[in-house]
Scaffold this active site. Structure first.
Site, short mmCIF file in Angstrom:
data_model
loop_
_atom_site.label_atom_id
_atom_site.label_comp_id
_atom_site.label_asym_id
_atom_site.label_seq_id
_atom_site.Cartn_x
_atom_site.Cartn_y
_atom_site.Cartn_z
N LYS A 9 11.88 -20.80 49.55
CA LYS A 9 10.02 -20.94 48.72
C LYS A 9 9.78 -20.43 48.36
CE LYS A 9 10.18 -24.94 52.15
NZ LYS A 9 9.33 -26.14 52.88
N TYR A 49 7.57 -34.25 46.80
CA TYR A 49 7.20 -34.58 48.36
C TYR A 49 6.22 -35.67 47.97
CZ TYR A 49 7.74 -29.62 49.91
OH TYR A 49 9.28 -28.46 50.86
N ASN A 112 8.26 -22.08 55.80
CA ASN A 112 9.27 -22.14 56.47
C ASN A 112 10.37 -21.67 55.45
OD1 ASN A 112 9.74 -24.52 55.04
ND2 ASN A 112 9.68 -25.73 56.83
N HIS A 115 13.89 -24.98 51.78
CA HIS A 115 14.00 -26.61 52.06
C HIS A 115 15.30 -26.99 52.04
CE1 HIS A 115 13.57 -30.53 50.74
NE2 HIS A 115 14.44 -30.55 49.70
N GLU A 126 17.22 -35.78 45.03
CA GLU A 126 16.28 -34.33 44.74
C GLU A 126 17.22 -33.13 43.75
OE1 GLU A 126 15.48 -34.15 49.22
OE2 GLU A 126 16.34 -32.49 48.21
P1 ATP Z 1 11.41 -29.16 53.86
O1 ATP Z 1 11.81 -30.84 53.52
O2 ATP Z 1 10.96 -28.43 53.61
O3 ATP Z 1 13.12 -29.01 54.14
P2 ATP Z 1 11.82 -30.35 56.55
O4 ATP Z 1 12.38 -31.14 56.75
O5 ATP Z 1 11.99 -29.49 57.87
O6 ATP Z 1 10.89 -29.27 55.52
P3 ATP Z 1 9.23 -32.29 56.47
O7 ATP Z 1 8.85 -33.03 57.82
O8 ATP Z 1 10.07 -32.36 55.61
O9 ATP Z 1 9.94 -30.86 57.45
O10 ATP Z 1 8.50 -31.53 55.66
C1 ATP Z 1 8.44 -31.03 54.53
C2 ATP Z 1 7.20 -29.22 54.47
O11 ATP Z 1 6.07 -29.59 54.88
C3 ATP Z 1 7.92 -28.85 55.28
O12 ATP Z 1 8.70 -28.33 55.59
C4 ATP Z 1 6.63 -27.46 55.55
O13 ATP Z 1 6.83 -26.42 54.50
C5 ATP Z 1 5.95 -28.66 55.33
N1 ATP Z 1 4.53 -28.99 56.92
C6 ATP Z 1 5.99 -30.07 57.33
N2 ATP Z 1 5.16 -30.13 57.72
C7 ATP Z 1 3.75 -29.63 58.46
C8 ATP Z 1 2.64 -29.18 59.39
N3 ATP Z 1 3.15 -29.86 60.50
N4 ATP Z 1 1.51 -28.77 58.37
C9 ATP Z 1 1.88 -27.69 57.55
N5 ATP Z 1 3.41 -27.70 56.84
C10 ATP Z 1 3.38 -28.48 57.15
MG MG Z 2 12.50 -32.64 54.73
#
Ligand code: ATP
Ligand code: MG
Length: 131
Positions: A9, A49, A112, A115, A126
């Site tokens: 990211k 997303y 974070n 992804h 994806e």
């Molecule tokens: P990713 O899909 O990026 O691997 P993930 O599967 O761990 O992450 P998801 O629930 O799919 O988490 O959320 C996608 C992304 O949205 C997260 O990686 C983060 O960047 C953002 N995100 C998720 N929850 C929050 C939140 N509560 N506040 C802000 N950003 C969030």
């Molecule tokens: Mg995810």
């Protein structure tokens, strides 16, 4: 063998952590089979997303994901999806297990650093979205 998608990211590209992440992946036994650096446009980030449509954090997330370059990788390994999720750790770095990539380098729950696909079906979709 199975495949999964990893994205470095913008927060990690900005802090010169591409090499650190690639090193962690290779040491953990992942083979990089596709790799590309680009800046996502809003359409591409939103469709990626789409599953989060309606969530309060989506607009900020799209802004963040389009704020600078990302590195896209298709990775191959046995049990790739589950093993990569274990290696990156929980979404919120404050809750990520010790030694995971997010625990070590992520800034917060949004920025974070990486992804990873969350199922074999989504990994296939994806990877096709970007390669
Ligand atoms: P990713 O899909 O990026 O691997 P993930 O599967 O761990 O992450 P998801 O629930 O799919 O988490 O959320 C996608 C992304 O949205 C997260 O990686 C983060 O960047 C953002 N995100 C998720 N929850 C929050 C939140 N509560 N506040 C802000 N950003 C969030
Ligand atoms: Mg995810």
């Amino acid at each position: 063998m199975s495949r999964t998608l990893l994205i470095v990211k913008p927060d990690a590209v900005e802090r010169n952590l591409i090499g650190y992440i690639v090193g962690r992946l290779e040491r953990a036994g992942f083979k990089i089979v596709e790799m590309r650096m680009l800046t996502l446009d809003e359409t591409k980030a939103r469709s990626f997303y789409a599953v989060h449509e309606g969530k309060p954090f989506l607009n900020d997330l799209v802004k963040f994901m389009t704020s600078g370059p990302v590195v896209l990788m298709a990775l191959e390994k046995e049990n790739a999806v589950e093993d990569l999720r274990t290696l990156i750790g929980a979404t919120d770095p404050a809750k990520a297990a010790c030694g995971t990539i997010r625990q070590e380098i992520a800034l917060n729950i949004e920025k974070n650093s990486v992804h990873a696909s969350d199922s074999d079906d989504n990994a296939t979709k994806e990877i096709a979205h970007f390669f």
